[in-house]
Write a protein that holds these residues in place. Structure first.
Motif, PDB file in Angstrom:
ATOM      1  N   UNK A 289      48.303  61.055  28.439  1.00 57.52           N
ATOM      2  CA  UNK A 289      48.241  62.499  28.610  1.00 57.52           C
ATOM      3  C   UNK A 289      49.623  63.148  28.507  1.00 57.52           C
ATOM      4  N   UNK A 290      49.672  64.388  27.974  1.00 57.57           N
ATOM      5  CA  UNK A 290      50.880  65.207  27.996  1.00 57.57           C
ATOM      6  C   UNK A 290      50.673  66.307  29.034  1.00 57.57           C
ATOM      7  N   UNK A 291      51.563  66.377  30.030  1.00 57.02           N
ATOM      8  CA  UNK A 291      51.450  67.353  31.104  1.00 57.02           C
ATOM      9  C   UNK A 291      52.646  68.307  31.049  1.00 57.02           C
ATOM     10  N   UNK A 292      52.349  69.598  30.822  1.00 57.72           N
ATOM     11  CA  UNK A 292      53.401  70.596  30.637  1.00 57.72           C
ATOM     12  C   UNK A 292      53.523  71.501  31.857  1.00 57.72           C
ATOM     13  N   UNK A 293      54.754  71.849  32.228  1.00 58.81           N
ATOM     14  CA  UNK A 293      55.016  72.746  33.352  1.00 58.81           C
ATOM     15  C   UNK A 293      56.277  73.554  33.057  1.00 58.81           C
ATOM     16  N   UNK A 294      56.660  74.424  34.017  1.00 59.99           N
ATOM     17  CA  UNK A 294      57.949  75.102  33.887  1.00 59.99           C
ATOM     18  C   UNK A 294      59.028  74.235  34.557  1.00 59.99           C
ATOM     19  N   UNK A 295      60.220  74.788  34.746  1.00 61.19           N
ATOM     20  CA  UNK A 295      61.319  74.015  35.327  1.00 61.19           C
ATOM     21  C   UNK A 295      61.487  74.267  36.828  1.00 61.19           C
ATOM     22  N   UNK A 320      63.954  77.355  30.272  1.00 59.81           N
ATOM     23  CA  UNK A 320      64.196  78.118  31.488  1.00 59.81           C
ATOM     24  C   UNK A 320      64.074  79.615  31.213  1.00 59.81           C
ATOM     25  N   UNK A 321      63.337  80.303  32.080  1.00 59.45           N
ATOM     26  CA  UNK A 321      63.180  81.745  31.956  1.00 59.45           C
ATOM     27  C   UNK A 321      62.294  82.171  30.808  1.00 59.45           C
ATOM     28  N   UNK A 322      61.439  81.273  30.296  1.00 57.09           N
ATOM     29  CA  UNK A 322      60.579  81.630  29.167  1.00 57.09           C
ATOM     30  C   UNK A 322      59.124  81.336  29.535  1.00 57.09           C
ATOM     31  N   UNK A 323      58.438  82.343  30.069  1.00 58.91           N
ATOM     32  CA  UNK A 323      57.052  82.157  30.516  1.00 58.91           C
ATOM     33  C   UNK A 323      56.100  81.946  29.347  1.00 58.91           C
ATOM     34  N   UNK A 324      56.481  82.372  28.151  1.00 60.14           N
ATOM     35  CA  UNK A 324      55.591  82.224  26.997  1.00 60.14           C
ATOM     36  C   UNK A 324      55.386  80.755  26.615  1.00 60.14           C
ATOM     37  N   UNK A 325      56.295  79.888  27.001  1.00 58.30           N
ATOM     38  CA  UNK A 325      56.130  78.458  26.707  1.00 58.30           C
ATOM     39  C   UNK A 325      54.986  77.846  27.513  1.00 58.30           C
ATOM     40  N   UNK A 326      54.521  78.565  28.544  1.00 55.89           N
ATOM     41  CA  UNK A 326      53.383  78.093  29.344  1.00 55.89           C
ATOM     42  C   UNK A 326      52.358  79.221  29.452  1.00 55.89           C
ATOM     43  N   UNK A 327      52.099  79.880  28.316  1.00 50.43           N
ATOM     44  CA  UNK A 327      51.335  81.127  28.293  1.00 50.43           C
ATOM     45  C   UNK A 327      49.897  80.978  28.764  1.00 50.43           C
ATOM     46  N   UNK A 328      49.268  79.844  28.498  1.00 51.75           N
ATOM     47  CA  UNK A 328      47.847  79.679  28.830  1.00 51.75           C
ATOM     48  C   UNK A 328      47.606  79.800  30.326  1.00 51.75           C
ATOM     49  N   UNK A 329      48.359  79.049  31.106  1.00 48.41           N
ATOM     50  CA  UNK A 329      48.135  79.089  32.549  1.00 48.41           C
ATOM     51  C   UNK A 329      48.699  80.370  33.171  1.00 48.41           C
TER      52      UNK A 329
END
Length: 387
Positions: A289-295, A320-329
């Protein structure tokens, strides 16, 4: 010659009470909607002369009757009382059926439905509403006959708490009722009755930036997955609605946007994300699995990274400081707040009520709430169809 105005008996007594308290005729007229100050003088004259029985008599009948209810025969008194009680019971029953508060448009609906059986003046007397006020409301809130299509569309919107736009409503019309209409027709009907979906509050825009990161951004905004448990995204959001601040940790499967696991806590600490991840792993047992989060510090901690590594999970992190990289959640948490809480305003509620609302929303999101990207199916319906 002007039209005579009927005032409810309660209005007359209230005018007398206000006059005795020192209120001016102008103040009484403005507050109670009385047209002429001579009316107040007449009521005060009756009150001072001990003729308050006239308050309950019809307009223009006070002099011809010449007597109050205490002077009526016993049979006449019983008939009058029965008629009043019958009217009151019918009105109370009607309000229970409607289940609404005493608002102008529902007063109009009640009076119209009972006017064939009772006099309008009797109904308004029970409600304590002046006749002139009722007819003003009736002109503004006239009863509209709905077409069969309009009835179904309004029903769909109500059942889904007015969270769906016209495209989703069109899909339900086709899938559930076998009705195929142009989406613009659905849109016009929803606009006509002002049942458009609630608009999310616009988020503050952030400038993309680079920074030193603990883990590479492997996901790189590729929010699609070919199967379940291939890519997950996770994040924590604030729940500032209860007696204390609460935090929600969520994990979403990008294959069908299904909520895999979530936890609520009064503390934003490492245990919150660890418990969420452990719960997700127990439910799915993912491999590769690939699990993505912010920093966030909870995600860069050794405890979190070691747990992921032990279970064969590859971690990925947003810049860092880029909410679009985790836009779905980010979008999901925004929808939860908009649809679950914002409609209730900022009314005070207990923490247990906040948890209840979140639990109900999570269930509805997975089992009922349709999504355009899933061919207008719910996440569980989409996963079941694929299986």
């Amino acid at each position: 010659m002007g039209t005579r105005v009927h005032y409810a008996e309660e209005i007359k007594w209230e005018a007398v009470k206000m006059k005795q308290s020192g209120k001016s005729n102008k103040e009484i007229m403005e507050q109670l909607g009385i047209k002429n100050k001579s009316q107040i003088k007449t009521w005060m004259r009756w009150y001072n002369a001990g003729q308050t029985y006239r308050f309950s008599q019809q307009v223009g009948k006070q002099y011809s009757y010449g007597k109050g209810t205490e002077e009526l025969s016993e049979l006449e008194q019983l008939k009058l009382k029965n008629r009043q009680l019958e009217t009151q019971l019918e009105i109370l029953k009607k309000y229970q059926e409607i289940g609404k508060e005493l608002e102008p448009k529902f007063v109009v609906e009640v009076v119209d439905s009972l006017s064939s059986k009772f006099k309008v003046t009797d109904i308004l007397s029970v409600l304590g509403i002046p006749k002139a006020t009722y007819y003003r409301w009736k002109k503004k809130y006239k009863v509209i006959e709905l077409t069969p299509l309009e009835e179904i569309i309004l029903k769909i919107c109500e059942e889904n708490f007015y969270h769906y736009g016209h495209r989703k409503v069109k899909s339900i019309l086709n899938r559930k009722y076998g009705i195929n209409v142009n989406r613009k027709t659905v849109q016009k009907i929803m606009q006509k009755y002002q049942v458009q979906c609630q608009v999310k509050k616009k988020r503050q825009k952030y400038i993309s930036g680079e920074s030193n990161i603990v883990v590479s951004n492997i996901l790189n905004r590729n929010f699609t997955a070919s199967q379940s448990n291939e890519k997950w995204v996770t994040d924590i959001t604030y729940l500032p609605y209860g007696s204390t601040m609460m935090y929600l940790s969520t994990i979403i499967d990008l294959y069908n946007n299904e909520i895999v696991a979530y936890k609520i806590s009064t503390r934003q600490d490492i245990n919150l994300v660890l418990d969420t991840l452990r719960n997700a792993i127990e439910l799915r047992e993912p491999v590769g699995l690939l699990l993505h989060s912010d920093q966030g510090s909870v995600y860069t901690s050794y405890a979190y990274q070691n747990l992921a590594k032990e279970k064969g999970i590859t971690t990925s992190m947003s810049r860092k400081g880029n909410c679009h990289d985790n836009a779905v959640i980010e979008s999901f948490h925004s929808s939860l707040k908009s649809e679950g809480f914002n409609a209730q305003g900022r009314a005070s509620m207990s923490n247990s009520k906040v948890v209840q609302i979140v639990n109900q929303y999570m269930y509805r999101y997975n089992h009922v709430r349709i999504q355009a990207k899933l061919n207008y199916l719910s996440p569980l319906e989409y996963r079941g169809q694929a299986a």
